[in-house]
Design a protein around this motif. Structure first.
Motif, PDB file in Angstrom:
ATOM      1  N   GLU A 140       0.827  -1.201   0.000  1.00 36.52           N
ATOM      2  CA  GLU A 140       0.000   0.000   0.000  1.00 36.52           C
ATOM      3  C   GLU A 140       0.868   1.260   0.000  1.00 36.52           C
ATOM      4  OE1 GLU A 140      -2.881   0.011   3.163  1.00 36.52           O
ATOM      5  OE2 GLU A 140      -3.659  -1.958   2.569  1.00 36.52           O
ATOM      6  N   GLU A 194       2.260   1.746  -3.444  1.00 28.92           N
ATOM      7  CA  GLU A 194       1.182   2.175  -4.333  1.00 28.92           C
ATOM      8  C   GLU A 194       0.853   3.658  -4.118  1.00 28.92           C
ATOM      9  OE1 GLU A 194      -3.540   1.297  -4.855  1.00 28.92           O
ATOM     10  OE2 GLU A 194      -2.239  -0.417  -4.469  1.00 28.92           O
ATOM     11  N   GLU A 195       0.783   4.076  -2.856  1.00 27.58           N
ATOM     12  CA  GLU A 195       0.511   5.482  -2.559  1.00 27.58           C
ATOM     13  C   GLU A 195       1.633   6.383  -3.048  1.00 27.58           C
ATOM     14  OE1 GLU A 195      -0.527   6.050   1.555  1.00 27.58           O
ATOM     15  OE2 GLU A 195      -2.119   4.553   1.446  1.00 27.58           O
ATOM     16  N   HIS A 243       3.465   5.836  -5.691  1.00 25.60           N
ATOM     17  CA  HIS A 243       3.295   5.952  -7.142  1.00 25.60           C
ATOM     18  C   HIS A 243       2.087   6.804  -7.515  1.00 25.60           C
ATOM     19  CE1 HIS A 243       6.653   3.482  -8.198  1.00 25.60           C
ATOM     20  NE2 HIS A 243       6.200   2.464  -7.476  1.00 25.60           N
ATOM     21  N   GLU A 244       1.067   6.823  -6.670  1.00 28.08           N
ATOM     22  CA  GLU A 244      -0.075   7.701  -6.922  1.00 28.08           C
ATOM     23  C   GLU A 244       0.307   9.164  -6.701  1.00 28.08           C
ATOM     24  OE1 GLU A 244      -3.296   6.379  -4.455  1.00 28.08           O
ATOM     25  OE2 GLU A 244      -3.562   4.525  -5.597  1.00 28.08           O
ATOM     26  N   THR A 245       1.149   9.408  -5.696  1.00 23.49           N
ATOM     27  CA  THR A 245       1.582  10.761  -5.383  1.00 23.49           C
ATOM     28  C   THR A 245       2.603  11.263  -6.399  1.00 23.49           C
ATOM     29  OG1 THR A 245       1.231  10.303  -3.037  1.00 23.49           O
ATOM     30  CG2 THR A 245       2.570  12.225  -3.580  1.00 23.49           C
ATOM     31  N   PRO A 256       3.388  10.005  -9.875  1.00 19.87           N
ATOM     32  CA  PRO A 256       3.166   9.085 -11.005  1.00 19.87           C
ATOM     33  C   PRO A 256       4.343   9.015 -11.970  1.00 19.87           C
ATOM     34  CG  PRO A 256       1.705  10.990 -11.152  1.00 19.87           C
ATOM     35  CD  PRO A 256       2.429  11.084  -9.847  1.00 19.87           C
ATOM     36  N   GLU A 257       5.140  10.063 -12.033  1.00 18.19           N
ATOM     37  CA  GLU A 257       6.297  10.044 -12.935  1.00 18.19           C
ATOM     38  C   GLU A 257       7.356   9.045 -12.481  1.00 18.19           C
ATOM     39  OE1 GLU A 257       7.140  13.163  -9.804  1.00 18.19           O
ATOM     40  OE2 GLU A 257       5.398  12.584 -10.956  1.00 18.19           O
ATOM     41  N   LYS A 276       6.577   5.973 -11.494  1.00 21.17           N
ATOM     42  CA  LYS A 276       6.001   4.632 -11.647  1.00 21.17           C
ATOM     43  C   LYS A 276       6.861   3.716 -12.516  1.00 21.17           C
ATOM     44  CE  LYS A 276       1.670   2.353 -11.937  1.00 21.17           C
ATOM     45  NZ  LYS A 276       0.537   2.536 -11.105  1.00 21.17           N
TER      46      LYS A 276
END
Length: 62
Positions: A45, A48-49, A51-53, A55-56, A58
């Motif tokens: 988690e 994942e958070e 990568h959400e914050t 995204p570049e 990822k």
């Protein structure tokens, strides 16, 4: 804390994931399996958070 520091710490945490996976496969850990499984879920988690914050990031190593 700046982005580079966060990225570095997330990368370090990700390297520890395999250790938890190996521990989860160890039949001798007994009831600790629940805690190890929970730690893996929380680690996933967190990544994942991240990568959400950011995204570049990822497609990078983190």
């Amino acid at each position: 804390m700046d982005k580079a520091t966060i990225k570095s710490k997330v990368a370090e945490i990700e390297t520890k994931r395999e250790l938890l996976v190996n521990l989860l496969e160890d039949p001798s850990i007994g009831t600790l399996r629940v805690d190890v499984d929970q730690a893996l879920e929380e680690l996933d988690e967190l990544v994942e958070e991240f990568h959400e914050t950011f995204p570049e990031e990822k497609n990078s190593n983190v």
